[in-house]
Write a protein that holds these residues in place. Structure first.
Motif, mmCIF file in Angstrom:
data_model
loop_
_atom_site.group_PDB
_atom_site.id
_atom_site.type_symbol
_atom_site.label_atom_id
_atom_site.label_comp_id
_atom_site.label_asym_id
_atom_site.label_seq_id
_atom_site.Cartn_x
_atom_site.Cartn_y
_atom_site.Cartn_z
ATOM 1 N N LEU A 1 -3.534 6.172 -1.328
ATOM 2 C CA LEU A 1 -3.131 6.597 0.008
ATOM 3 C C LEU A 1 -3.090 5.369 0.900
ATOM 4 N N HIS A 2 -2.032 5.258 1.718
ATOM 5 C CA HIS A 2 -1.978 4.139 2.649
ATOM 6 C C HIS A 2 -2.031 4.596 4.098
ATOM 7 N N ARG A 3 -1.869 5.887 4.342
ATOM 8 C CA ARG A 3 -1.891 6.410 5.709
ATOM 9 C C ARG A 3 -3.325 6.540 6.212
ATOM 10 N N MET A 4 -3.502 6.329 7.523
ATOM 11 C CA MET A 4 -4.832 6.285 8.121
ATOM 12 C C MET A 4 -5.472 7.667 8.289
ATOM 13 N N ALA B 1 0.828 -1.208 0.000
ATOM 14 C CA ALA B 1 0.000 0.000 0.000
ATOM 15 C C ALA B 1 0.860 1.255 0.000
ATOM 16 N N ALA B 2 1.972 1.224 0.744
ATOM 17 C CA ALA B 2 2.875 2.375 0.768
ATOM 18 C C ALA B 2 3.519 2.592 -0.603
ATOM 19 N N ARG B 3 3.851 1.501 -1.267
ATOM 20 C CA ARG B 3 4.410 1.615 -2.621
ATOM 21 C C ARG B 3 3.385 2.213 -3.573
ATOM 22 N N ALA B 4 2.130 1.795 -3.437
ATOM 23 C CA ALA B 4 1.082 2.369 -4.280
ATOM 24 C C ALA B 4 0.983 3.868 -4.075
ATOM 25 N N GLU B 5 1.072 4.318 -2.832
ATOM 26 C CA GLU B 5 1.002 5.760 -2.564
ATOM 27 C C GLU B 5 2.170 6.497 -3.219
ATOM 28 N N ARG B 6 3.357 5.884 -3.201
ATOM 29 C CA ARG B 6 4.518 6.523 -3.825
ATOM 30 C C ARG B 6 4.391 6.577 -5.342
#
Length: 296
Positions: A205-208, A193-198
């Motif tokens: 977005l992966h942050r809550m 998910a963090a890679r998708a955001e980058r």
């Protein structure tokens, strides 16, 4: 007296069948009929998994409450499993593994939520889930774009993803796994998910932080936590309409990315299941379960 029925040798009392549960007029009787009709495709996705209840007995616009404990008055023939809750305490939850149990649960008017592990192996996940939730004005179309990206990255890691509607505004992607500690599955899902955001700036977005979600697709990776649950395939949701968390094809996902509708309700699902069968059947096939790639 409430009507009774015999379901595979079990006597059930079904109450308030004429009660309207949704603004479109859908009644409790129609809800029960849906579950009885779609039981053959629903039950395999519940079997062996401790059930959590999101109940809405006064209808979708009434009070809702979430419960994991065995409800008072549960028949003795309904399967109950001991499950861990914390290091110090355990609990007992219902496991729905046959039609009578399903109809008993449906009579309570509840969404059906399950973890990514089975009761015989707590916190050892056999599924990975990514919940794609659009922040307005983003819609399911943007969810589909993110889903396509995730599908490709999962495939590169040797993992096959199956999509379903959330029954709300978004999508769920599910992956069959060899049994893996939930902590490891959650860590992998968070990295992805963090890679998708980058790589999808302005879209994923992966942050809550809810303040960041406007116009983006939040990839909720936290449902892989052993304590979390996800709406089961084919469960009816307690929304404005009696929508279903329905498995879909990747062709339908591509169409929705271009603006075609991607939502199904209790009235459409039986005919859809008759046409297609269980589009999530392969998710249950051990031959499709693979190991997560090693970090790094």
């Amino acid at each position: 007296m409430p009507p009774t029925t015999n379901v595979e040798g079990r006597r059930l009392v079904l109450s308030n069948l004429e009660k309207v549960l949704y603004p479109d007029g859908t009644t409790k009787g129609e809800l029960l009929h849906y579950y009885a009709t779609c039981a053959p495709v629903l039950l395999p996705h519940l079997a062996g998994r401790p059930l959590s209840f999101l109940r809405y007995p006064d209808g979708a616009q009434g009070e809702r409450f979430f419960a994991k404990n065995v409800p008072p008055g549960t028949p003795e023939w309904v399967t109950v499993a001991d499950v861990p809750r914390s290091r110090r305490m355990g609990g007992r939850q219902v496991v729905i593994d046959d039609l009578p149990s399903l109809m008993w649960a449906a009579n309570l008017v509840t969404e059906l939520h399950v973890p990514q592990w089975r009761s015989d192996a707590p916190a050892l996940a056999d599924r990975l889930v990514l919940d794609l939730d659009p922040g307005p004005p983003a819609t399911v179309a943007q969810c589909c774009a993110v889903a396509r990206w995730l599908r490709e990255r999962l495939a590169a890691d040797g993992l096959r993803a199956w999509p379903k509607t959330s029954g709300g505004k978004g999508l769920h992607l599910m992956v069959a796994l060899e049994r893996t500690p939930s902590e490891e599955v959650g860590a992998y899902a968070k990295r992805l998910a963090a890679r998708a955001e980058r790589e999808l700036p302005g879209l994923a977005l992966h942050r809550m932080d809810r303040g960041l979600r406007r116009g983006k697709v939040f990839i909720d990776h936290s449902q892989n936590n052993a304590a979390k649950t996800t709406a089961a395939p084919y469960t009816v949701r307690a929304g404005h309409t009696p929508s279903v968390s329905a498995p879909v094809t990747w062709e339908e996902v591509a169409g929705a990315e271009e603006g075609e509708p991607l939502a199904f309700g209790v009235r459409e699902l039986p005919a859809r299941v008759e046409r297609h069968g269980d589009l999530f059947a392969a998710l249950l096939d051990p031959g499709h379960a693979h190991a997560l790639p090693r970090p790094g």
